[in-house]
Design a protein around this motif. Structure first.
Motif, PDB file in Angstrom:
ATOM      1  N   ALA A   6      50.901  30.454  24.351  1.00  0.00           N
ATOM      2  CA  ALA A   6      49.927  30.562  25.439  1.00  0.00           C
ATOM      3  C   ALA A   6      48.579  30.950  24.836  1.00  0.00           C
ATOM      4  CB  ALA A   6      50.365  31.591  26.470  1.00  0.00           C
ATOM      5  N   LEU A   7      47.511  30.454  25.452  1.00  0.00           N
ATOM      6  CA  LEU A   7      46.164  30.769  24.987  1.00  0.00           C
ATOM      7  C   LEU A   7      45.424  31.536  26.072  1.00  0.00           C
ATOM      8  CD1 LEU A   7      43.842  30.477  22.951  1.00  0.00           C
ATOM      9  CD2 LEU A   7      43.279  28.284  24.038  1.00  0.00           C
ATOM     10  N   VAL A   8      44.865  32.696  25.728  1.00  0.00           N
ATOM     11  CA  VAL A   8      44.091  33.518  26.648  1.00  0.00           C
ATOM     12  C   VAL A   8      42.642  33.528  26.166  1.00  0.00           C
ATOM     13  CG1 VAL A   8      43.740  35.824  27.600  1.00  0.00           C
ATOM     14  CG2 VAL A   8      46.062  34.960  27.252  1.00  0.00           C
ATOM     15  N   ILE A   9      41.725  33.083  27.039  1.00  0.00           N
ATOM     16  CA  ILE A   9      40.300  33.002  26.683  1.00  0.00           C
ATOM     17  C   ILE A   9      39.537  33.965  27.588  1.00  0.00           C
ATOM     18  CG2 ILE A   9      38.330  31.445  26.372  1.00  0.00           C
ATOM     19  CD1 ILE A   9      40.471  29.132  26.614  1.00  0.00           C
ATOM     20  N   ASP A  10      39.058  35.064  27.019  1.00  0.00           N
ATOM     21  CA  ASP A  10      38.327  36.072  27.800  1.00  0.00           C
ATOM     22  C   ASP A  10      37.540  36.941  26.833  1.00  0.00           C
ATOM     23  OD1 ASP A  10      37.670  38.396  29.544  1.00  0.00           O
ATOM     24  OD2 ASP A  10      39.015  37.373  30.943  1.00  0.00           O
ATOM     25  N   ASP A  11      36.321  37.296  27.203  1.00  0.00           N
ATOM     26  CA  ASP A  11      35.506  38.125  26.315  1.00  0.00           C
ATOM     27  C   ASP A  11      35.755  39.620  26.525  1.00  0.00           C
ATOM     28  OD1 ASP A  11      34.365  38.099  28.820  1.00  0.00           O
ATOM     29  OD2 ASP A  11      32.306  38.198  28.105  1.00  0.00           O
ATOM     30  N   GLU A  12      36.612  39.979  27.496  1.00  0.00           N
ATOM     31  CA  GLU A  12      36.957  41.383  27.713  1.00  0.00           C
ATOM     32  C   GLU A  12      38.248  41.704  26.970  1.00  0.00           C
ATOM     33  OE1 GLU A  12      36.839  42.931  31.704  1.00  0.00           O
ATOM     34  OE2 GLU A  12      35.538  41.292  32.360  1.00  0.00           O
ATOM     35  N   ARG A  13      38.165  42.664  26.053  1.00  0.00           N
ATOM     36  CA  ARG A  13      39.334  43.008  25.236  1.00  0.00           C
ATOM     37  C   ARG A  13      40.487  43.514  26.103  1.00  0.00           C
ATOM     38  NH1 ARG A  13      38.512  47.149  20.373  1.00  0.00           N
ATOM     39  NH2 ARG A  13      37.362  45.323  19.605  1.00  0.00           N
TER      40      ARG A  13
END
Length: 474
Positions: A6-13
């Protein structure tokens, strides 16, 4: 069993860590990206079972990622992560090709259900147009295009609005969307919105708790709970009163319902499919259907063509219907003579496939030796449907009644002559006799298509049903 990524794309850690932890517990190997450029590199180097992307990223938007995946990696379901309550952005994402959306703060239970549905989709992605051919009969170009579109929209979780005239098979198309998608193993719950009394709608849709009102002797599950994990099909959605439109809108936005008498909402995972023969956009203009609800349920529009637009399918449809009637009667199926088939292909079919079934069932009963002639079908010659009556998608408003003046006779229904015997000494009997004559004429003019007859009379379908029962008209 091979690993699923799965790929998670988010700029919030924090979001990346939460999703990594949750998805990891579900057996997925999680990779992350913080920007659009990182996501493009990840997508080019690996194959993912599903993907999550935030709406706003430092070097672009989640919509760019969704469009990229839809174009280059169509087998990868992608879900949009949106700010709480920002359903407008979610709708735009669904239109762009997103599989579903999840709101911040992320509800773990909602997330798990979404992931399970997405993984089933990956496993069942071999479902093809061929799977629908046995039910949506026809080899004309409009039907081929319809089946291809159904196969595509079945993969999404976006709400679908099925448009088309009465009798074209809107519920059949909706069932196929359900059966070809990842929710096929769960319930498909159809409901005719025009058949539920207004005062009972909230209980029917959302359920109630024991003692919440007079007659509530036990807890009752609503239609949304019955469809949890599956699909809820709202037929004749245009018949929903405004107060229910508001409540339905909230359910779609929050993915939760509050049963009558309950203190807390109950989460539901339901895909919404809706249909009507009316022109919903026109109803929005008239103020009888909420624009925001129309926007939510019309993310994807699917038009089912009328039978007159696919006349080449009539021989195959007729053959299948006659075969079925033969099996039901346990005898050899009747067959159409060349003149009967020619007459069918020249007929306008205002009632579409449903009317074709009625015509053939009547012809089977009247024909001799299993051979159906044109006379056996008793088709009524009429001008094209567009000239004889409004398209089913058109709007017919109920006329405002004004009492007749002493100089002016009472108004009659358009195109319907009242019988000479309509005036007698018994007023109640006279009114009933006149009403029966007007309704019967309308039914005969529409070949007993109740929806079309109701429109011609300026009634709702519910009002017509009440009058048919009251007057004893079968």
């Amino acid at each position: 069993m091979s690993k699923q990524f799965a790929l998670v794309i988010d700029d919030e850690r924090d979001i990346r860590e939460l999703l990594t932890l949750t998805l990891g517990r579900m057996g997925l190997v999680v990779e992350t990206a913080a920007t659009v450029s990182d996501a493009k590199q990840r997508l080019a180097g690996n194959r993912y079972a599903l993907c999550f992307t935030d709406m706003r990223l430092p070097d672009g938007t989640g919509h760019e990622v969704i469009e990229l995946i839809a174009a280059q990696y169509p087998d990868t379901p992608v879900a949009m992560i949106t700010a709480y309550g920002n359903v407008d952005a979610a709708v735009v994402a669904l239109k762009a090709g997103a599989f579903d959306f999840v709101s911040k703060p992320v509800d773990i239970n909602v997330l798990r259900r979404l992931v399970q549905t997405a993984l089933r989709l990956s496993e069942e992605k071999k479902a093809s147009v061929d799977a629908s051919s046995a039910k949506l009969i026809g080899e004309s170009q409009p039907m081929k295009e319809l089946r291809a579109t159904i196969a595509k929209v079945a993969r999404s979780q976006a709400p679908v609005y099925v448009a088309g005239e009465s009798g074209v098979g809107k519920e059949l198309a909706s069932r196929l969307i359900h059966e070809l998608g990842p929710r096929a193993s769960a319930a498909f719950v159809p409901v005719n919105c025009g058949a539920i009394p207004s005062e009972l709608m909230e209980s029917e849709f959302f359920g109630h708790r024991k003692g919440s009102f007079t007659g509530a002797h036990a807890d009752k599950e609503g239609l949304f709970q019955a469809a949890d994990g599956g699909t809820l099909f709202l037929d004749e959605v245009a018949e929903l009163p405004l107060h229910m439109q508001v409540k339905l809108l909230r359910v779609i936005q929050e993915k939760a319902v509050r049963p009558i008498g309950a203190r807390a909402e109950v989460a539901v995972d339901v895909r919404i499919l809706s249909a009507t023969h009316k022109n919903l956009a026109r109803l929005v203009d008239l103020g009888s259907f909420r624009q925001d609800l129309f926007y939510r349920i019309n993310v994807i529009e699917l038009r089912v063509p009328p039978l007159r637009e696919r006349r080449d399918d009539i021989p195959l449809l007729a053959s299948r219907i006659l075969d079925r009637l033969g099996r039901e009667a346990d005898r050899a199926p009747a067959r159409l003579t060349p003149d009967a088939l020619k007459a069918l292909q020249a007929y306008e079919f205002p009632g579409n496939v449903r009317e074709l079934e009625n015509i053939l069932e009547r012809a089977v009963a009247l024909c001799e030796d299993g051979s159906i002639s044109a006379e056996d079908m008793r088709l009524i010659a009429r001008p094209p449907a567009s000239a004889s009556m409004p398209e089913p998608a058109a709007i017919t408003q109920t006329p405002t009644y004004r009492p007749p003046s002493p100089q002016m006779p009472a108004p009659e229904a358009p195109g319907i002559m009242l019988p000479d015997s309509a005036y007698s000494g018994d007023l109640a009997a006279t009114v009933a006799e006149t009403e029966r004559a007007v309704i019967t004429k309308a039914l005969e003019a529409t070949r007993w298509n109740r929806t079309a007859a109701a429109k011609q009379l300026g009634l709702t379908l519910r009002q017509l049903r009440y009058r048919l029962e009251k007057l004893g008209i079968e």
